[in-house]
Design a protein around this motif. Sequence first.
Motif, PDB file in Angstrom:
ATOM      1  N   VAL A  55       0.885  -1.167   0.000  1.00 29.16           N
ATOM      2  CA  VAL A  55       0.000   0.000   0.000  1.00 29.16           C
ATOM      3  C   VAL A  55       0.929   1.226   0.000  1.00 29.16           C
ATOM      4  O   VAL A  55       1.379   1.678   1.046  1.00 29.16           O
ATOM      5  CB  VAL A  55      -0.936   0.015   1.225  1.00 29.16           C
ATOM      6  CG1 VAL A  55      -1.804   1.267   1.218  1.00 29.16           C
ATOM      7  CG2 VAL A  55      -1.795  -1.241   1.259  1.00 29.16           C
ATOM      8  N   SER A  56       1.229   1.720  -1.198  1.00 28.80           N
ATOM      9  CA  SER A  56       2.204   2.802  -1.310  1.00 28.80           C
ATOM     10  C   SER A  56       1.599   4.159  -0.976  1.00 28.80           C
ATOM     11  O   SER A  56       2.303   5.052  -0.515  1.00 28.80           O
ATOM     12  CB  SER A  56       2.832   2.827  -2.704  1.00 28.80           C
ATOM     13  OG  SER A  56       1.845   2.972  -3.699  1.00 28.80           O
ATOM     14  N   ASP A  57       0.300   4.314  -1.192  1.00 28.18           N
ATOM     15  CA  ASP A  57      -0.351   5.565  -0.813  1.00 28.18           C
ATOM     16  C   ASP A  57      -1.822   5.310  -0.539  1.00 28.18           C
ATOM     17  O   ASP A  57      -2.457   4.452  -1.162  1.00 28.18           O
ATOM     18  CB  ASP A  57      -0.201   6.624  -1.907  1.00 28.18           C
ATOM     19  CG  ASP A  57      -0.261   8.053  -1.364  1.00 28.18           C
ATOM     20  OD1 ASP A  57      -0.542   8.229  -0.151  1.00 28.18           O
ATOM     21  OD2 ASP A  57      -0.027   8.989  -2.138  1.00 28.18           O
ATOM     22  N   VAL A  58      -2.340   6.054   0.405  1.00 30.10           N
ATOM     23  CA  VAL A  58      -3.758   5.984   0.749  1.00 30.10           C
ATOM     24  C   VAL A  58      -4.173   7.383   1.184  1.00 30.10           C
ATOM     25  O   VAL A  58      -3.441   8.076   1.891  1.00 30.10           O
ATOM     26  CB  VAL A  58      -4.046   4.920   1.841  1.00 30.10           C
ATOM     27  CG1 VAL A  58      -3.292   5.207   3.111  1.00 30.10           C
ATOM     28  CG2 VAL A  58      -5.532   4.790   2.120  1.00 30.10           C
ATOM     29  N   ALA A  78      -2.113   3.520   9.663  1.00 32.51           N
ATOM     30  CA  ALA A  78      -1.763   2.154  10.059  1.00 32.51           C
ATOM     31  C   ALA A  78      -1.413   1.266   8.871  1.00 32.51           C
ATOM     32  O   ALA A  78      -0.596   0.352   9.010  1.00 32.51           O
ATOM     33  CB  ALA A  78      -2.904   1.530  10.858  1.00 32.51           C
ATOM     34  N   VAL A  79      -2.017   1.506   7.710  1.00 29.52           N
ATOM     35  CA  VAL A  79      -1.794   0.593   6.575  1.00 29.52           C
ATOM     36  C   VAL A  79      -0.827   1.137   5.531  1.00 29.52           C
ATOM     37  O   VAL A  79      -0.302   0.363   4.731  1.00 29.52           O
ATOM     38  CB  VAL A  79      -3.120   0.179   5.894  1.00 29.52           C
ATOM     39  CG1 VAL A  79      -4.046  -0.501   6.887  1.00 29.52           C
ATOM     40  CG2 VAL A  79      -3.808   1.346   5.214  1.00 29.52           C
ATOM     41  N   THR A  90      -4.106  -6.232   9.688  1.00 29.27           N
ATOM     42  CA  THR A  90      -4.438  -5.101  10.553  1.00 29.27           C
ATOM     43  C   THR A  90      -5.946  -4.872  10.566  1.00 29.27           C
ATOM     44  O   THR A  90      -6.528  -4.622  11.620  1.00 29.27           O
ATOM     45  CB  THR A  90      -3.685  -3.831  10.103  1.00 29.27           C
ATOM     46  OG1 THR A  90      -2.278  -4.112  10.090  1.00 29.27           O
ATOM     47  CG2 THR A  90      -3.961  -2.658  11.029  1.00 29.27           C
ATOM     48  N   VAL A  91      -6.581  -4.993   9.402  1.00 29.83           N
ATOM     49  CA  VAL A  91      -8.044  -4.866   9.325  1.00 29.83           C
ATOM     50  C   VAL A  91      -8.701  -5.927  10.196  1.00 29.83           C
ATOM     51  O   VAL A  91      -9.598  -5.627  10.989  1.00 29.83           O
ATOM     52  CB  VAL A  91      -8.549  -4.969   7.865  1.00 29.83           C
ATOM     53  CG1 VAL A  91     -10.066  -5.094   7.823  1.00 29.83           C
ATOM     54  CG2 VAL A  91      -8.086  -3.789   7.035  1.00 29.83           C
ATOM     55  N   ARG A  92      -8.247  -7.174  10.070  1.00 25.77           N
ATOM     56  CA  ARG A  92      -8.840  -8.265  10.873  1.00 25.77           C
ATOM     57  C   ARG A  92      -8.673  -8.005  12.360  1.00 25.77           C
ATOM     58  O   ARG A  92      -9.607  -8.182  13.143  1.00 25.77           O
ATOM     59  CB  ARG A  92      -8.196  -9.609  10.503  1.00 25.77           C
ATOM     60  CG  ARG A  92      -8.747 -10.242   9.253  1.00 25.77           C
ATOM     61  CD  ARG A  92      -8.276 -11.681   9.101  1.00 25.77           C
ATOM     62  NE  ARG A  92      -6.824 -11.807   9.026  1.00 25.77           N
ATOM     63  CZ  ARG A  92      -6.110 -11.672   7.910  1.00 25.77           C
ATOM     64  NH1 ARG A  92      -6.719 -11.399   6.771  1.00 25.77           N
ATOM     65  NH2 ARG A  92      -4.798 -11.802   7.941  1.00 25.77           N
ATOM     66  N   LEU A 153     -11.831   0.224   2.978  1.00 30.42           N
ATOM     67  CA  LEU A 153     -10.485  -0.197   2.580  1.00 30.42           C
ATOM     68  C   LEU A 153     -10.505  -1.637   2.082  1.00 30.42           C
ATOM     69  O   LEU A 153      -9.924  -1.940   1.031  1.00 30.42           O
ATOM     70  CB  LEU A 153      -9.517  -0.069   3.759  1.00 30.42           C
ATOM     71  CG  LEU A 153      -8.130  -0.686   3.533  1.00 30.42           C
ATOM     72  CD1 LEU A 153      -7.355   0.099   2.478  1.00 30.42           C
ATOM     73  CD2 LEU A 153      -7.356  -0.754   4.833  1.00 30.42           C
ATOM     74  N   THR A 154     -11.170  -2.514   2.808  1.00 28.26           N
ATOM     75  CA  THR A 154     -11.258  -3.920   2.405  1.00 28.26           C
ATOM     76  C   THR A 154     -11.892  -4.046   1.032  1.00 28.26           C
ATOM     77  O   THR A 154     -11.431  -4.820   0.191  1.00 28.26           O
ATOM     78  CB  THR A 154     -12.049  -4.739   3.450  1.00 28.26           C
ATOM     79  OG1 THR A 154     -11.363  -4.658   4.696  1.00 28.26           O
ATOM     80  CG2 THR A 154     -12.196  -6.188   3.037  1.00 28.26           C
TER      81      THR A 154
END
Length: 165
Positions: A55-58, A78-79, A90-92, A153-154
């Motif tokens: 995940v290079s950018d969000v 966080a991601v 992390t989501v889980r 996000l998911t």
Amino acid sequence: MPGLEDLYREIILDHYRNPRNRGELPSPPAIRVEGFNPLCGDEIVVYLIVSDGVVSDVRIGGQGCSISQSSASMMSAAVKGKTVAEARATVRAFKAMMSIHVQRLDGGDDNEDGDGDGSEDQPEVKLGDLEALQGVVKFPVRIKCATLSWNTLTQGLDELESAEA
């Protein structure tokens, strides 16, 4: 423990007042995913770029209550920079913390759950500041506010995987 609750409140307010990764990314190359909570009107837009499995950018857009907006800010921090697998872990972990089925309202673990989702085999994920949001489980109607950006996000990660397949 009032001191800890005050610290958690400050973390949440800091992310609400000074959101991390707020803004937009050009789509494409970013994937743009929208989330909406009809119960309270919270809206989240997640812009996501994954390069070489990372995940290079969000970026986060949208509007809503302090819980949804601070959770989105915390989620983006966080991601960002994690692999897709680490982001999903992390989501889980976050959603497990937010589940009233996994935690009793007094904060103790309810390990008699045994839901068979395979999370028992997952490595433990340190949530850090995200633990500030665990008090939300005391208010079940607010859990959807806290998890909106995570579900969005998911959805974005799922869309990216579908596009690659």
